[in-house]
Write an enzyme that holds these catalytic residues in place. Structure first.
Site, PDB file in Angstrom:
ATOM      1  N   CYS A  96      13.654   9.189   8.394  1.00  0.00           N
ATOM      2  CA  CYS A  96      13.443   8.611   9.731  1.00  0.00           C
ATOM      3  C   CYS A  96      14.719   8.679  10.558  1.00  0.00           C
ATOM      4  O   CYS A  96      14.682   8.895  11.761  1.00  0.00           O
ATOM      5  CB  CYS A  96      12.979   7.175   9.598  1.00  0.00           C
ATOM      6  SG  CYS A  96      13.903   6.243   8.387  1.00  0.00           S
ATOM      7  N   GLU A 108       8.860   0.563  11.875  1.00  0.00           N
ATOM      8  CA  GLU A 108       9.989   1.511  11.816  1.00  0.00           C
ATOM      9  C   GLU A 108       9.362   2.893  11.920  1.00  0.00           C
ATOM     10  O   GLU A 108       8.718   3.361  10.991  1.00  0.00           O
ATOM     11  CB  GLU A 108      10.739   1.272  10.505  1.00  0.00           C
ATOM     12  CG  GLU A 108      12.130   1.817  10.532  1.00  0.00           C
ATOM     13  CD  GLU A 108      12.148   3.225  10.001  1.00  0.00           C
ATOM     14  OE1 GLU A 108      11.958   4.162  10.818  1.00  0.00           O
ATOM     15  OE2 GLU A 108      12.328   3.386   8.788  1.00  0.00           O
ATOM     16  N   LYS A 167       0.881  -1.177   0.000  1.00  0.00           N
ATOM     17  CA  LYS A 167       0.000   0.000   0.000  1.00  0.00           C
ATOM     18  C   LYS A 167       0.916   1.224   0.000  1.00  0.00           C
ATOM     19  O   LYS A 167       1.646   1.476   0.954  1.00  0.00           O
ATOM     20  CB  LYS A 167      -0.891  -0.052   1.241  1.00  0.00           C
ATOM     21  CG  LYS A 167      -1.376   1.283   1.799  1.00  0.00           C
ATOM     22  CD  LYS A 167      -2.376   2.005   0.922  1.00  0.00           C
ATOM     23  CE  LYS A 167      -2.819   3.307   1.577  1.00  0.00           C
ATOM     24  NZ  LYS A 167      -1.774   4.357   1.636  1.00  0.00           N
ATOM     25  N   GLU A 184       9.901  14.609  16.769  1.00  0.00           N
ATOM     26  CA  GLU A 184      10.341  14.556  15.376  1.00  0.00           C
ATOM     27  C   GLU A 184       9.656  15.706  14.612  1.00  0.00           C
ATOM     28  O   GLU A 184       8.434  15.817  14.628  1.00  0.00           O
ATOM     29  CB  GLU A 184       9.917  13.211  14.793  1.00  0.00           C
ATOM     30  CG  GLU A 184      10.525  12.904  13.459  1.00  0.00           C
ATOM     31  CD  GLU A 184      10.228  11.468  13.000  1.00  0.00           C
ATOM     32  OE1 GLU A 184       9.065  11.052  13.077  1.00  0.00           O
ATOM     33  OE2 GLU A 184      11.166  10.798  12.565  1.00  0.00           O
TER      34      GLU A 184
HETATM   35  P1  NDP Z   1       1.663   8.225   8.811  1.00  0.00           P
HETATM   36  O1  NDP Z   1       2.337   7.380   9.822  1.00  0.00           O
HETATM   37  O2  NDP Z   1       0.244   8.576   9.082  1.00  0.00           O
HETATM   38  O3  NDP Z   1       1.721   7.522   7.374  1.00  0.00           O
HETATM   39  C1  NDP Z   1       2.667   6.558   7.001  1.00  0.00           C
HETATM   40  C2  NDP Z   1       2.025   5.513   6.108  1.00  0.00           C
HETATM   41  O4  NDP Z   1       0.953   4.880   6.798  1.00  0.00           O
HETATM   42  C3  NDP Z   1       1.417   6.080   4.826  1.00  0.00           C
HETATM   43  O5  NDP Z   1       1.538   5.129   3.794  1.00  0.00           O
HETATM   44  C4  NDP Z   1      -0.044   6.231   5.203  1.00  0.00           C
HETATM   45  O6  NDP Z   1      -0.886   6.234   4.058  1.00  0.00           O
HETATM   46  C5  NDP Z   1      -0.266   4.998   6.045  1.00  0.00           C
HETATM   47  N1  NDP Z   1      -1.365   5.091   7.005  1.00  0.00           N
HETATM   48  C6  NDP Z   1      -1.870   6.198   7.591  1.00  0.00           C
HETATM   49  N2  NDP Z   1      -2.858   5.863   8.450  1.00  0.00           N
HETATM   50  C7  NDP Z   1      -2.985   4.511   8.394  1.00  0.00           C
HETATM   51  C8  NDP Z   1      -3.832   3.561   9.044  1.00  0.00           C
HETATM   52  N3  NDP Z   1      -4.762   3.926   9.942  1.00  0.00           N
HETATM   53  N4  NDP Z   1      -3.677   2.260   8.752  1.00  0.00           N
HETATM   54  C9  NDP Z   1      -2.751   1.856   7.869  1.00  0.00           C
HETATM   55  N5  NDP Z   1      -1.927   2.702   7.222  1.00  0.00           N
HETATM   56  C10 NDP Z   1      -2.037   4.012   7.484  1.00  0.00           C
HETATM   57  O7  NDP Z   1       2.551   9.521   8.614  1.00  0.00           O
HETATM   58  P2  NDP Z   1       2.220  10.917   7.907  1.00  0.00           P
HETATM   59  O8  NDP Z   1       2.421  10.773   6.466  1.00  0.00           O
HETATM   60  O9  NDP Z   1       0.907  11.439   8.381  1.00  0.00           O
HETATM   61  O10 NDP Z   1       3.404  11.826   8.517  1.00  0.00           O
HETATM   62  C11 NDP Z   1       3.315  12.278   9.868  1.00  0.00           C
HETATM   63  C12 NDP Z   1       4.633  12.111  10.581  1.00  0.00           C
HETATM   64  O11 NDP Z   1       5.005  10.746  10.601  1.00  0.00           O
HETATM   65  C13 NDP Z   1       5.842  12.816   9.953  1.00  0.00           C
HETATM   66  O12 NDP Z   1       5.910  14.148  10.335  1.00  0.00           O
HETATM   67  C14 NDP Z   1       6.985  12.013  10.522  1.00  0.00           C
HETATM   68  O13 NDP Z   1       7.270  12.471  11.817  1.00  0.00           O
HETATM   69  C15 NDP Z   1       6.426  10.609  10.608  1.00  0.00           C
HETATM   70  N6  NDP Z   1       6.843   9.773   9.460  1.00  0.00           N
HETATM   71  C16 NDP Z   1       7.901   8.939   9.643  1.00  0.00           C
HETATM   72  C17 NDP Z   1       8.383   8.192   8.592  1.00  0.00           C
HETATM   73  C18 NDP Z   1       9.556   7.290   8.779  1.00  0.00           C
HETATM   74  O14 NDP Z   1      10.306   7.089   7.829  1.00  0.00           O
HETATM   75  N7  NDP Z   1       9.696   6.684   9.937  1.00  0.00           N
HETATM   76  C19 NDP Z   1       7.800   8.278   7.245  1.00  0.00           C
HETATM   77  C20 NDP Z   1       6.651   9.155   7.157  1.00  0.00           C
HETATM   78  C21 NDP Z   1       6.215   9.868   8.233  1.00  0.00           C
HETATM   79  P3  NDP Z   1      -1.378   7.631   3.442  1.00  0.00           P
HETATM   80  O15 NDP Z   1      -0.156   8.483   3.257  1.00  0.00           O
HETATM   81  O16 NDP Z   1      -2.001   7.246   2.164  1.00  0.00           O
HETATM   82  O17 NDP Z   1      -2.326   8.202   4.445  1.00  0.00           O
END
Ligand code: NDP
Length: 480
Positions: free
Chosen positions: A282, A248, A174, A381
């Protein structure tokens, strides 16, 4: 660019109800394409197809070494199309083209690395008694779900998908709604080469199709990269089905610089660790802990370097690209707007207007010196090009501060004294520690994952295959 369809059960699936989501280029604010707003029915269709593919003769007859050959072929395919893939990754995330090229090569390396492991994951024979043959047999865990974020889509897809396919699993990816392009490119390749249902690609909102997938009882394992709150939600869904998760969840990773450090060597590495991918990494080195006696000297060098960084779109060959979307952009600006009383902004701290790209989401590389390590921008973060600095006075305080967040993903230790470096490295609660270097995210061969709220489990390296296997013990009693 034509709309992106999902790959479900060997078919390209569009939106029957005209439910499309815009995909925006963060460098310009322009529409790139649209993706399907996947729903619960799509999630269920994909899981059913995956279960069928898992049991199919076609997939079961792929021998481990043949899976390895296929993964090698995939690595070659990625390299042969590196230019186009880098362009897609650049458009989708806005990252500078040199960084996008690096991501494509890393993706090829993951396929290559797990190709080599595909026929080298084996069980044990365990001596119990003379007439009892006791062996462990390795089996695929089954239907694996990969929830990929928007910051490194091709790398993060590659690192878990390659390990899962190497061990004989079937895969559902996904994509983040913001960044589907390179995974869609790979989906076309998998569609052509693998039995239907072995690799499927879904799109849509995380809270809709993402959550339908993580709570589906037909999924056997979940690999998630993203935020802590969403990671917790994913883990709760998985718990209802007693399904293992690999999480992660990012960090607030420190570079810890001691007074005897080689600053000429440290400065470019510290800078890169926080501005790479506009700080949306990250493992970004987002905290700087510096020994009091050299703090002014180091900060002066860093400020000079930050001022030379060019902010802009990939087309301008910039050092620092845009923030991924308006929501993240506004969130970072809000944090920057609220720090004045708690800290000193040494450089940056504001939105940047780039000529010709006025609708892009740009923020200047920023250094903030905090009055207190408990300040929220030192603890949380930010996921932007923002470095938070705190001074320390001795080794023990450095260790205490390094460990004083809820995260523990990566750390850098800078000292010429091997006793200090090793003493500190062994006391930091972190999945990776680099001494006199900082490999953002580390190499393909290095285990990667977090202590504390940075996550559960390890990705990358030979250890990642453990996420995708079941171990069955078979005891054969011999009697003549
Ligand atoms: P999220 O954790 O919400 O999103 C990460 C992934 O999870 C995306 O593919 C998202 O899909 C998906 N997702 C969101 N909600 C659900 C759910 N309920 N069930 C299953 N999958 C889900 O992060 P955000 O994009 O909102 O970013 C917010 C913060 O998260 C950032 O500021 C950062 O701090 C952190 N982050 C950390 C990352 C890392 O590499 N560890 C990567 C990205 C974010 P979709 O985008 O389609 O909603």
């Amino acid at each position: 660019m034509e709309n992106i369809q999902m790959l479900i059960d060997g078919q390209w699936v569009g939106s029957e109800q005209e439910q499309w989501i815009d995909v925006i280029n963060p460098a310009s604010g322009e529409l790139i394409t649209q993706i399907v707003r996947g729903n619960e029915k799509h999630a269920d269709d994909a899981v059913q197809a995956a279960r069928k593919a898992l049991k199919s003769k076609e997939w079961k007859s792929f021998k481990p070494f043949e899976r390895g050959q296929f993964l090698q072929e995939t690595a070659r395919y990625i390299r042969a199309n590196a230019e186009e893939l880098a362009k897609l990754e650049s458009i989708d995330i806005g990252k500078p083209s040199a960084q996008a090229k690096g991501d494509i090569e890393a993706a090829a390396r993951y396929f290559e690395f797990y190709a080599g492991l595909a026929d080298k994951v084996f069980g044990d024979s365990i001596p119990i008694e003379e007439d009892l043959l006791n062996v462990t047999v390795i089996e695929p865990i089954g239907v694996t779900l990969h929830i990929v974020p928007w910051n490194y889509p091709i790398q993060i897809t590659a690192r878990s998908v390659a390990a899962a396919i190497a061990t004989g699993n079937v895969v559902i990816v996904k994509s983040s709604e913001d960044t589907p392009l390179t995974t869609n490119f790979l989906a076309k390749w998998f569609h052509e080469k693998l039995p239907k249902g072995v690799f499927q690609h879904l799109t849509g909102y995380g809270a809709e199709i993402g959550s339908a997938l993580t709570s589906h009882s037909g999924v056997n394992q979940i690999t998630f990269t993203g935020s802590v709150p969403t990671g917790i939600a994913v883990m709760k869904s998985a718990a209802n089905n007693v399904v293992p998760v690999t999480l992660e969840l990012g960090g607030k990773s420190p570079n810890v610089v001691f007074k005897d450090a080689d600053l000429e060597r440290a400065v470019p590495v510290i800078v890169n660790s926080i501005v790479q991918n506009a700080g949306q990494t990250c493992s970004a080195g987002s905290r700087l802990l510096v020994e009091e006696t050299i703090a002014d000297e180091l900060l002066e060098k860093l400020v000079v370097k930050f001022k030379t960084l060019k902010v802009g779109p990939p087309a301008n060959n910039a050092d620092v690209g845009p923030i991924i979307n308006e929501k993240q952009y506004k969130q970072i600006l809000e944090i920057l707007g609220s720090i004045e009383e708690q800290a000193k902004v040494l450089v940056g701290g504001e939105a940047v207007q780039v000529e010709g790209y006025e609708n892009g989401f740009y923020i200047s590389p920023t250094i903030i010196e905090a009055s207190d390590h408990n300040n929220s921008f030192v603890q949380e973060e930010i996921f932007g090009p923002v470095l938070s600095v705190v001074r320390f006075s001795d080794v023990e305080e450095a260790i205490e501060l390094a460990n004083a967040t809820e995260y523990g993903l990566v750390a850098g230790v800078w000292s010429k004294d091997i006793d200090v470096a090793h003493y500190v490295a062994s006391r930091i609660d972190s999945g990776q520690v680099f001494v006199n270097s900082y490999g953002a995210a580390g190499g393909v061969q290095m285990p990667f994952g977090g202590y504390k709220k940075s996550g559960i489990g390890r990705e990358k390296s030979h250890l990642a295959v453990q996420n995708y296997i079941q171990i069955k013990n078979i005891a054969i009693q011999v009697q003549l």
